[in-house]
Design an enzyme around this catalytic site. Structure first.
Site, mmCIF file in Angstrom:
data_model
loop_
_atom_site.group_PDB
_atom_site.id
_atom_site.type_symbol
_atom_site.label_atom_id
_atom_site.label_comp_id
_atom_site.label_asym_id
_atom_site.label_seq_id
_atom_site.Cartn_x
_atom_site.Cartn_y
_atom_site.Cartn_z
ATOM 1 N N TYR A 155 -5.922 0.029 -9.275
ATOM 2 C CA TYR A 155 -4.501 -0.820 -9.866
ATOM 3 C C TYR A 155 -4.665 -0.594 -11.382
ATOM 4 O O TYR A 155 -3.304 -0.413 -11.643
ATOM 5 C CB TYR A 155 -4.685 -2.199 -9.261
ATOM 6 C CG TYR A 155 -4.474 -2.270 -7.813
ATOM 7 C CD1 TYR A 155 -3.306 -2.174 -7.243
ATOM 8 C CD2 TYR A 155 -5.611 -2.162 -7.055
ATOM 9 C CE1 TYR A 155 -3.127 -2.384 -6.027
ATOM 10 C CE2 TYR A 155 -5.505 -2.762 -5.508
ATOM 11 C CZ TYR A 155 -4.238 -2.444 -5.335
ATOM 12 O OH TYR A 155 -3.881 -2.588 -3.727
ATOM 13 N N ASN A 169 6.817 -2.359 -2.626
ATOM 14 C CA ASN A 169 7.274 -1.185 -2.511
ATOM 15 C C ASN A 169 8.164 -1.189 -1.423
ATOM 16 O O ASN A 169 8.048 -1.308 -0.151
ATOM 17 C CB ASN A 169 6.212 -0.237 -2.195
ATOM 18 C CG ASN A 169 6.650 1.190 -1.999
ATOM 19 O OD1 ASN A 169 7.719 1.680 -2.149
ATOM 20 N ND2 ASN A 169 5.791 2.075 -1.468
ATOM 21 N N CYS A 184 2.043 3.891 -1.624
ATOM 22 C CA CYS A 184 1.288 2.760 -2.349
ATOM 23 C C CYS A 184 -0.043 2.547 -1.640
ATOM 24 O O CYS A 184 -0.652 1.848 -2.285
ATOM 25 C CB CYS A 184 2.226 1.358 -2.387
ATOM 26 S SG CYS A 184 2.685 0.927 -0.681
ATOM 27 N N HIS A 185 -0.150 3.087 -0.643
ATOM 28 C CA HIS A 185 -1.373 3.265 0.185
ATOM 29 C C HIS A 185 -2.345 3.677 -0.631
ATOM 30 O O HIS A 185 -3.619 3.684 -0.458
ATOM 31 C CB HIS A 185 -1.166 3.850 1.674
ATOM 32 C CG HIS A 185 -0.885 4.833 1.768
ATOM 33 N ND1 HIS A 185 0.513 5.505 1.721
ATOM 34 C CD2 HIS A 185 -1.696 6.243 1.884
ATOM 35 C CE1 HIS A 185 0.376 6.749 1.802
ATOM 36 N NE2 HIS A 185 -0.712 7.113 1.831
ATOM 37 N N GLU A 187 -5.563 10.913 5.362
ATOM 38 C CA GLU A 187 -5.429 11.952 4.223
ATOM 39 C C GLU A 187 -6.707 12.393 3.848
ATOM 40 O O GLU A 187 -6.822 13.536 3.202
ATOM 41 C CB GLU A 187 -4.727 11.292 3.229
ATOM 42 C CG GLU A 187 -3.254 10.757 3.491
ATOM 43 C CD GLU A 187 -2.803 10.105 2.444
ATOM 44 O OE1 GLU A 187 -2.907 10.296 1.174
ATOM 45 O OE2 GLU A 187 -1.298 9.749 2.387
#
Lengths: 147, 195
Positions: free
Chosen positions: B135, B158, B166-167, B193
Site C-alpha cells: 500500500y 476500485n 487491486c488484488h 498469478e
C-alpha cells in the site's frame, strides 16, 4: 425495464392482437428508454408504460384505417396465436373501449382513475367499460370454447 | 372468468423482443449501460459497460441486484442486459482464469473513481502480473507517500476489480490485506498469478 416486459407484452397482445403487438412492444420500450431519465422517482412505472403503449396502439389503429383494403387478421409470427388463442380471440371481439379497459385493469393492474387518464372519459366510465367488457368476454369465451 | 389462463411469461417472445430492443437502443445511442454476468473461479461477476468502456466489475458478495440499482442512479437508468458489448472482456476473463492471459486489453470507463482514488486506479495496471506492491509503494507511485490508508480505500472501491489489479496490492508485512471480493478471492487470484 426488464421487470415490466412481460406485462406490457400481455397488454399489447390484448389490445392489438398478436400481429401488431410485437412492434408496439418494441416501440413502447424504445420510447421509454428515451424518456426514462426524465421520469420522476415516485412515478407509477406500470401506468407510464401503459400510457406509452396506448399511444403506440393508437398509431397502429390510425394506420389501419388508412390501409386501402381491409386485411384479414392472420397471426404471422411467434407462437402468440397458440398462447391461449381462444381468450385472445374473444378479447378481439370486444368493443374498443371495453377491450382497453379490460386489458389495462385486468392485465396491467391499473386502477380505474389511471385508465380514465389514459383513455379519456371518467373513472366511472372506465369502471363500467371494464365490467361490461368482462361480462361480454365471459359470454364470448364460453361460445368459443363450446363452438 | 379470469386471466389465469394467459401465461404471465412467454420466454421465447420476450427473448426475441429483448434482442430487438437491445439492437434498436444500440443503434439510437440509448444503451447507456449494458450488463451481463460471467462465472469464474471467484464466483459470478457482474460486468457493466458504457459506450466508453468497462465501468464496473462486481463480486457476488457485494450483491449484483443492489449494485445494478446503484448504477441506474449513478450512471444512467438506461440499463439493459446486453451481453454482446461485454463479449471481449468476458472472453479475456476466461483466458485470464485459465492462466493464458496476463494483462487485460479493453477500454475502461473510470468515471466512478475520482481524485486520489482515480490516481491509484490508474497506477494499478502498472503492477505486473505475478508481482505485488505494498500500500505504501502505491501511495508513493500515486503521488502521496503518506496516503497509505487512502490507498486501501481506493483499492477497496476500485470500480473494476480483477481487470484493474487491486488484488496485487498487499500489506508491507506480506499478508494479503482486505479485498472487495473477500480475502479468499484475493488469495485465489494471487495464487493463480504465482503459478
Amino acid at each position: 425495464m426488464d421487470r415490466y416486459g412481460a406485462m406490457v407484452l400481455r397488454v399489447c397482445r390484448a389490445v392489438l392482437g398478436p400481429t401488431d403487438a410485437e412492434d408496439a412492444w418494441s416501440e413502447t420500450f424504445l420510447a421509454a428508454l428515451k424518456a426514462y431519465p426524465g421520469l420522476p422517482e415516485d412515478a407509477n412505472v406500470e401506468a407510464w408504460l401503459v400510457t406509452i403503449a396506448h399511444r403506440k396502439a393508437l398509431d397502429v389503429w390510425r394506420a389501419d384505417r388508412r390501409r386501402p383494403v381491409a386485411v384479414a387478421e392472420v397471426p404471422d409470427r411467434g407462437r402468440a396465436d397458440e398462447w391461449h388463442g381462444d381468450l385472445w380471440a374473444a378479447l378481439a371481439r370486444l368493443p374498443h373501449k371495453q377491450r382497453l379497459a379490460v386489458a389495462y385493469h385486468h392485465l396491467a393492474g391499473l386502477p380505474y382513475a389511471e385508465i380514465a387518464a389514459i383513455t379519456g372519459g371518467t373513472t366511472d366510465a372506465a369502471r363500467r367499460a371494464a365490467a361490461d367488457g368482462m361480462k361480454r368476454l365471459r359470454t364470448l369465451y364460453t361460445e368459443e370454447e363450446t363452438a | 372468468m379470469n386471466f389465469d389462463a394467459l401465461p404471465l411469461e412467454d420466454p421465447a417472445a420476450q427473448a426475441r423482443l429483448h434482442a430487438r430492443l437491445v439492437a434498436d437502443a444500440e443503434r439510437e445511442g440509448l444503451l447507456d449501460l449494458a450488463y451481463r454476468t460471467v462465472d469464474t473461479p471467484v464466483g459470478s461477476l457482474l460486468l457493466a459497460a458504457t459506450p466508453v468502456g468497462l465501468v464496473r466489475v462486481v463480486y457476488e458478495n457485494v450483491g449484483h441486484d443492489a449494485e445494478l440499482t446503484r448504477l441506474t442512479e449513478t450512471v444512467s437508468p438506461r440499463v439493459l442486459h446486453a451481453p454482446a458489448r461485454l463479449d471481449t472482456v468476458a472472453w479475456q476473463l476466461d483466458e485470464y482464469f485459465a492462466g493464458r492471459r496476463t494483462a487485460f486489453d479493453v477500454p475502461l470507463d473510470l468515471r466512478l473513481a475520482r481524485g486520489f482514488r482515480l490516481a491509484v486506479v490508474e497506477h494499478l495496471p502498472a503492477i505486473q502480473y505475478g508481482r505485488t506492491e505494498t500500500y505504501a509503494q502505491v501511495a508513493a507511485a500515486a503521488g502521496s507517500p503518506k496516503a497509505v490508508r487512502a490507498v486501501g480505500t481506493a483499492c477497496a472501491t476500485n470500480p473494476v476489480p480483477v481487470v484493474v489489479p487491486c488484488h496485487r496490492v498487499v500489506r508491507s508485512d506480506g499478508s494479503f490485506g482486505g479485498y472487495a471480493g473477500g480475502r479468499d478471492a484475493k488469495r485465489t487470484l494471487l495464487t493463480l498469478e504465482a503459478a
